[in-house]
Structure formats: C-alpha cells, structure tokens
Design an enzyme around this catalytic site. Structure first.
Site, PDB file in Angstrom:
ATOM      1  N   SER A  73     -10.139  -5.467   3.074  1.00 15.74           N
ATOM      2  CA  SER A  73      -9.789  -4.805   2.191  1.00 15.74           C
ATOM      3  C   SER A  73     -10.645  -5.250   1.094  1.00 15.74           C
ATOM      4  O   SER A  73     -10.495  -6.353   0.737  1.00 15.74           O
ATOM      5  CB  SER A  73      -7.895  -3.927   1.758  1.00 15.74           C
ATOM      6  OG  SER A  73      -7.362  -4.105   2.929  1.00 15.74           O
ATOM      7  N   HIS A 112      -4.248  13.590   0.768  1.00 19.66           N
ATOM      8  CA  HIS A 112      -3.495  13.563   1.793  1.00 19.66           C
ATOM      9  C   HIS A 112      -3.013  13.265   2.907  1.00 19.66           C
ATOM     10  O   HIS A 112      -3.226  13.517   3.868  1.00 19.66           O
ATOM     11  CB  HIS A 112      -4.571  11.937   0.999  1.00 19.66           C
ATOM     12  CG  HIS A 112      -4.848  10.641   2.501  1.00 19.66           C
ATOM     13  ND1 HIS A 112      -5.211  10.872   3.249  1.00 19.66           N
ATOM     14  CD2 HIS A 112      -4.040   9.688   2.475  1.00 19.66           C
ATOM     15  CE1 HIS A 112      -5.297   9.700   3.840  1.00 19.66           C
ATOM     16  NE2 HIS A 112      -4.458   9.647   3.839  1.00 19.66           N
ATOM     17  N   THR A 134      -4.902   6.547  -0.501  1.00 24.67           N
ATOM     18  CA  THR A 134      -5.987   7.434  -0.265  1.00 24.67           C
ATOM     19  C   THR A 134      -6.278   8.567  -1.504  1.00 24.67           C
ATOM     20  O   THR A 134      -4.987   8.785  -1.312  1.00 24.67           O
ATOM     21  CB  THR A 134      -6.001   8.384   0.899  1.00 24.67           C
ATOM     22  OG1 THR A 134      -6.436   6.789   1.657  1.00 24.67           O
ATOM     23  CG2 THR A 134      -7.557   8.421   1.242  1.00 24.67           C
ATOM     24  N   TYR A 167       1.321   5.993  -0.351  1.00 23.51           N
ATOM     25  CA  TYR A 167       0.613   7.076   0.161  1.00 23.51           C
ATOM     26  C   TYR A 167       0.775   8.485  -0.489  1.00 23.51           C
ATOM     27  O   TYR A 167       1.907   9.278  -0.130  1.00 23.51           O
ATOM     28  CB  TYR A 167       1.522   6.997   2.046  1.00 23.51           C
ATOM     29  CG  TYR A 167       1.044   7.570   2.567  1.00 23.51           C
ATOM     30  CD1 TYR A 167      -0.552   8.184   3.193  1.00 23.51           C
ATOM     31  CD2 TYR A 167       1.803   8.499   3.666  1.00 23.51           C
ATOM     32  CE1 TYR A 167      -0.887   8.945   4.077  1.00 23.51           C
ATOM     33  CE2 TYR A 167       1.627  10.095   4.400  1.00 23.51           C
ATOM     34  CZ  TYR A 167      -0.269   9.523   4.404  1.00 23.51           C
ATOM     35  OH  TYR A 167      -0.064  10.658   5.506  1.00 23.51           O
ATOM     36  N   GLN A 215      -4.608   2.323  14.665  1.00 25.14           N
ATOM     37  CA  GLN A 215      -4.056   3.012  13.940  1.00 25.14           C
ATOM     38  C   GLN A 215      -2.760   3.982  14.733  1.00 25.14           C
ATOM     39  O   GLN A 215      -1.860   3.577  14.261  1.00 25.14           O
ATOM     40  CB  GLN A 215      -4.183   3.628  12.585  1.00 25.14           C
ATOM     41  CG  GLN A 215      -3.104   3.490  11.351  1.00 25.14           C
ATOM     42  CD  GLN A 215      -3.683   3.458  10.846  1.00 25.14           C
ATOM     43  OE1 GLN A 215      -4.396   3.886   9.681  1.00 25.14           O
ATOM     44  NE2 GLN A 215      -2.852   4.172   9.092  1.00 25.14           N
ATOM     45  N   GLU A 248     -10.950   4.137   2.654  1.00 24.62           N
ATOM     46  CA  GLU A 248      -9.675   4.411   2.157  1.00 24.62           C
ATOM     47  C   GLU A 248     -10.556   4.387   0.702  1.00 24.62           C
ATOM     48  O   GLU A 248     -10.696   3.236   0.277  1.00 24.62           O
ATOM     49  CB  GLU A 248      -8.479   3.994   2.265  1.00 24.62           C
ATOM     50  CG  GLU A 248      -8.130   5.111   4.011  1.00 24.62           C
ATOM     51  CD  GLU A 248      -6.693   4.708   4.388  1.00 24.62           C
ATOM     52  OE1 GLU A 248      -6.220   5.325   4.875  1.00 24.62           O
ATOM     53  OE2 GLU A 248      -6.236   3.903   3.645  1.00 24.62           O
ATOM     54  N   ASP A 278       0.885  -1.276   0.376  1.00 19.39           N
ATOM     55  CA  ASP A 278      -0.247   0.031  -0.102  1.00 19.39           C
ATOM     56  C   ASP A 278       0.500   1.058  -0.110  1.00 19.39           C
ATOM     57  O   ASP A 278       1.780   1.249   0.723  1.00 19.39           O
ATOM     58  CB  ASP A 278      -0.924   0.149   1.113  1.00 19.39           C
ATOM     59  CG  ASP A 278      -2.000   0.896   1.141  1.00 19.39           C
ATOM     60  OD1 ASP A 278      -2.254   1.490   0.252  1.00 19.39           O
ATOM     61  OD2 ASP A 278      -2.054   1.272   1.998  1.00 19.39           O
ATOM     62  N   LYS A 290      -4.944  -1.523  10.069  1.00 17.07           N
ATOM     63  CA  LYS A 290      -5.250  -1.416   8.465  1.00 17.07           C
ATOM     64  C   LYS A 290      -5.508  -3.321   8.041  1.00 17.07           C
ATOM     65  O   LYS A 290      -6.195  -3.652   7.351  1.00 17.07           O
ATOM     66  CB  LYS A 290      -3.982  -1.464   8.100  1.00 17.07           C
ATOM     67  CG  LYS A 290      -3.552   0.393   8.149  1.00 17.07           C
ATOM     68  CD  LYS A 290      -4.475   1.079   7.325  1.00 17.07           C
ATOM     69  CE  LYS A 290      -4.409   1.301   5.850  1.00 17.07           C
ATOM     70  NZ  LYS A 290      -5.590   1.694   5.309  1.00 17.07           N
ATOM     71  N   ARG A 300       0.214  16.927  12.676  1.00 18.67           N
ATOM     72  CA  ARG A 300       1.579  17.525  13.518  1.00 18.67           C
ATOM     73  C   ARG A 300       1.399  18.824  12.783  1.00 18.67           C
ATOM     74  O   ARG A 300       2.879  19.834  13.060  1.00 18.67           O
ATOM     75  CB  ARG A 300       2.913  17.053  12.524  1.00 18.67           C
ATOM     76  CG  ARG A 300       2.949  15.811  13.250  1.00 18.67           C
ATOM     77  CD  ARG A 300       4.378  14.869  11.362  1.00 18.67           C
ATOM     78  NE  ARG A 300       4.052  15.209  10.334  1.00 18.67           N
ATOM     79  CZ  ARG A 300       3.413  14.065  10.148  1.00 18.67           C
ATOM     80  NH1 ARG A 300       2.684  12.913  10.471  1.00 18.67           N
ATOM     81  NH2 ARG A 300       2.742  14.313   8.279  1.00 18.67           N
TER      82      ARG A 300
END
Length: 426
Positions: free
Chosen positions: A266, A142, A358, A137, A249, A208, A135, A262, A151
């Site tokens: 899926s 996103h 995502t 990112y 998570q 997602e 997977d 996760k 953050r």
C-alpha cells in the site's frame, strides 16, 4: 484557538511556484533525510523543505511546550501524541516564521542555511511508524459497482452496508512511501471454469484510489469515542494507493476477507496534510439512504472537497489520466469510521492509519479502480500513448494526486507514485 496559519491573504518570503500544492496556508508534516544524512521531521512551502528539528534547536518555537528532541526523530508519532493544541500552535508559529512580514529568519543567512533545503537535497521517508492499519469500504458507488459485477444489481450491497462502515484490519509492514517500486505478487487463483486453484503471478493487479487518515492516541481499552469528538483525534490525511491482486483476492476472501490479495503493498504520499489545513474545504457528504443508528449520527459538515485523479504511465511513455474523483463522495465519513472503530472499546494509537476505501464517484470517469474502469476487463481503458489497459501491467507507474481549491487558495497533497515491477526473482 484560531487557526491563523489558514489566513487566505497570508504571503511568504519563500519563493513558491504558481499554483503550488504547498502554499504557506498548507504547512504539511513529513520526515526526510537531509543532504548531511540526518533524518529529521519537517514541513514544506512551495519547493522548499524546512527542517523543523533545526528550527527548534535555534529557538524558533520558544514558548511552545515541546521536548528538545520532538523533531529529531524518524517518525511523527511522538509529535502527533502531543495532541491537537500542540499541532495548531506549531503550525501557526511556522506560518508566522515564514510570513512575508517577518524578517527574523529571512534576514539570518546562517540560520537559513541550516533550516532550508531544496527538494533534490532531501529524501522523503514514511512519515509515521504505522502500528495498526484499518481499511474501510465506504464509497457507495464503489460498493455498488463491485457488488453488481459479482452478485447482480439486486444484491449489489450486502445487508450490513447501509448500517455501518465496513472495514478490515490490514497489514502495516507493507505500507510504503511514494517512489518505492513494488513487485507483482504471486498466490493461488481459481481460473474460469476450474474447480482446483493454480499457483502463479497475479494477472489482475489493480490500484485503489483512496485517502487515509492518521490518528493520535485516542482512547483506552474499553472506551468508545463519541462521534462529536472523533475529529479531535485525527491528525491529517495522505493519498493512499491500496494495491490489489483481484484474482488472488477473489479466491481467498471468503469467509474472512482480504489477505494476500491486499497485503503485498500500500503506497502513501509522504506529506501529511493536517485536518486544520483542510478546514476551509469542508462540505456536505452524501445523505444517508437509511436512518443510521444514533451513535453514527452527526451534525455539521464532516466531508472535504478534495479533487482526486489517477494516471497510468507506461515505461518511457506519457501518462494518461484514467480517473477523476473526489473525497466528498465517501458515504461513511472519517468521524463515523473512527467512532464505529472504537464503539466496542478498541484502542486507537498515535500513527494508526485508516484507509477510506476506494473513492469512486457516480460517473464512469470517476471510478477509482481498474476493476470498475474496465468493468472486469470487458471495456479496456485507452492510453494516450497507444494501447490500452484492463489492469496494471509490469513497468507501469500509477500516479495519484489530490488538491483542494477555494477563494484563490490551493491546498494539495503532492502525489503518490509507484512503479509495478515483475515478480521478484533472486
């Protein structure tokens, strides 16, 4: 070799609904159980499923080098291993067989009865045996949204994000086809203000919005795939709902990344739409914010204009479309993802699955998760049937759809639909 199956003016003798996701220019591949309880590899035109195993046995693929049992299997892995030339030959031949100008099968009633099925006569299966699943990112929107939440805006993107496609190795055993319900997972969570975790059902179940690509055998151990060759090893794409338990998570992911939050489920759409079918819908992707290292630099259009949407349907209520996005928003494209995945010599096999990450767009209505749409639950999403959602509730069904449209031809993926059930109890 030309992709003759894509001719936009091609018509079929199979009756197809207006605006179908599956015109003769699509010809996706999947696996289904027939009315006779026989599992076979097939394709689809309109609302008609086509048994490729029966077609092959009846001699319709004569002249194409295929083993006798290539379509008589419970997964597409061996067919995908045959490579791009074979995929294109088969897909072009299917388009010819079902072309409005070809009477060979059209006028053979006995053969038609063996080959053609209505959708209520079949049960779709997982199309590939997924050996490995990665997977990524890869949506900058996103990653920025999630980073901002946790953050702050100044540190939204981690230092490596603009330099490489971030990813992790996921669990393939819990990848399921559309229509299979899942249960709310349990695990450890750290509640607000607490210093010790508690155990219990996840309270923050999320979808997602992703797509995933399926690979063929690509390389040997130690052999990188150069970016200009990467797409030759991509068979096609599916819609992909990579479920998340956000509270589990959040507690577990440092320092090694996603785990129980996760790997509980899926969901994928059951028809794989080939890269060949998507060829007319190529488009530019986002421009790099920073210059990328030479092995990740590419030429040409490596993204695809695929319209995506997500709907939430509470039990016995109408659905609400909560997100409209597009595959083209992905910052790191599939060629870059596969190239980076193998730059260290990691071998990629037939049936491996790579999730896009995502696919959020630049506007609030295009955010690809409830975490973003409700902004950590601070802005509940209103439903057409009344009420609202911060995250997914028990007995909600999440439905994802996707399609391309250009020059009067629509190529779609159907849908991936999954119902969330309460925690499993014996």
């Amino acid at each position: 070799m030309p992709i003759t199956a894509n001719y936009p003016d091609r018509k079929t003798w199979i009756k197809t609904p207006t605006n179908t996701d599956f015109p003769i220019q699509n010809i996706p591949f999947g696996v289904f159980l027939t009315r006779d309880d026989i599992i076979t590899i097939g394709t689809r035109i309109g609302d008609t499923a086509i048994d490729l195993g029966a077609l092959h046995q009846l001699g319709y693929f004569e002249g194409i080098p295929l083993t006798d049992d290539i379509f008589l299997q419970d997964s597409l892995n061996d067919f995908i291993s045959d490579g791009k030339k074979t995929w294109r030959l088969v897909r072009n031949r299917i388009a010819d067989i079902f072309d409005a100008k070809n009477d060979a099968l059209k006028n053979n009633e006995k053969h038609r009865k063996e080959v053609l099925f209505s959708l209520d006569e079949i049960e779709m299966q997982l199309p590939v045996s997924v050996g490995d699943y990665t997977d990524f990112y890869s949506s900058i929107e996103h990653a920025t949204n999630v980073g901002t939440m946790f953050r702050g805006k100044e540190n939204a993107l981690m230092p490596n994000w603009l330099h490489l496609p971030v990813g992790y190795h996921g669990r393939s055993s819990s990848i399921i086809p559309s229509g299979i319900p899942i249960h709310r997972p349990q695990g450890q969570k750290l509640t607000n203000g607490a210093t010790e975790p508690i155990f219990g059902p996840s309270r923050l179940i999320d979808f997602e919005l992703e797509m995933a690509f399926i690979t063929t055998d690509a390389n040997q151990l130690g052999e990188p795939i150069p970016i200009e060759e990467a797409e030759d090893y991509i068979f096609g794409l599916v819609l992909f709902n990579d479920w998340s338990a956000r509270d589990i998570q959040k507690w577990e992911y440092v320092p090694l990344g996603p785990f129980l939050g996760k790997n509980f489920a899926s969901s994928i759409s059951p028809w794989i739409v080939t890269l060949d079918a998507l060829e007319p819908y190529r488009t530019e992707g986002p421009k790099p914010v920073k210059e990328q290292l030479p092995y990740l630099q590419y030429k040409g259009k490596k993204s695809f204009d695929i319209n995506l949407e997500v709907a939430i349907q509470p039990e016995k209520e109408e659905e609400t479309i909560v997100c409209r996005s597009n595959f083209k928003h992905m910052y790191w494209n599939m060629a870059q993802q596969l190239t980076h995945h193998t730059i260290n010599g990691c071998p990629v096999n037939s049936g491996d699955m790579m999730g896009s990450g995502t696919l959020s767009g630049p506007t609030p209505g295009s955010y690809g998760s409830m975490l973003e749409l409700s902004w950590r639950g601070e802005k509940p999403v209103q439903l057409n049937s009344g009420g609202s959602r911060k995250f997914i509730e028990d007995n909600d069904t999440v439905i994802m759809r996707g399609h391309c449209a250009r020059n009067g031809v629509r190529i779609g993926f159907g849908e991936v639909s999954t119902k969330l059930l309460p925690v499993f109890k014996k």
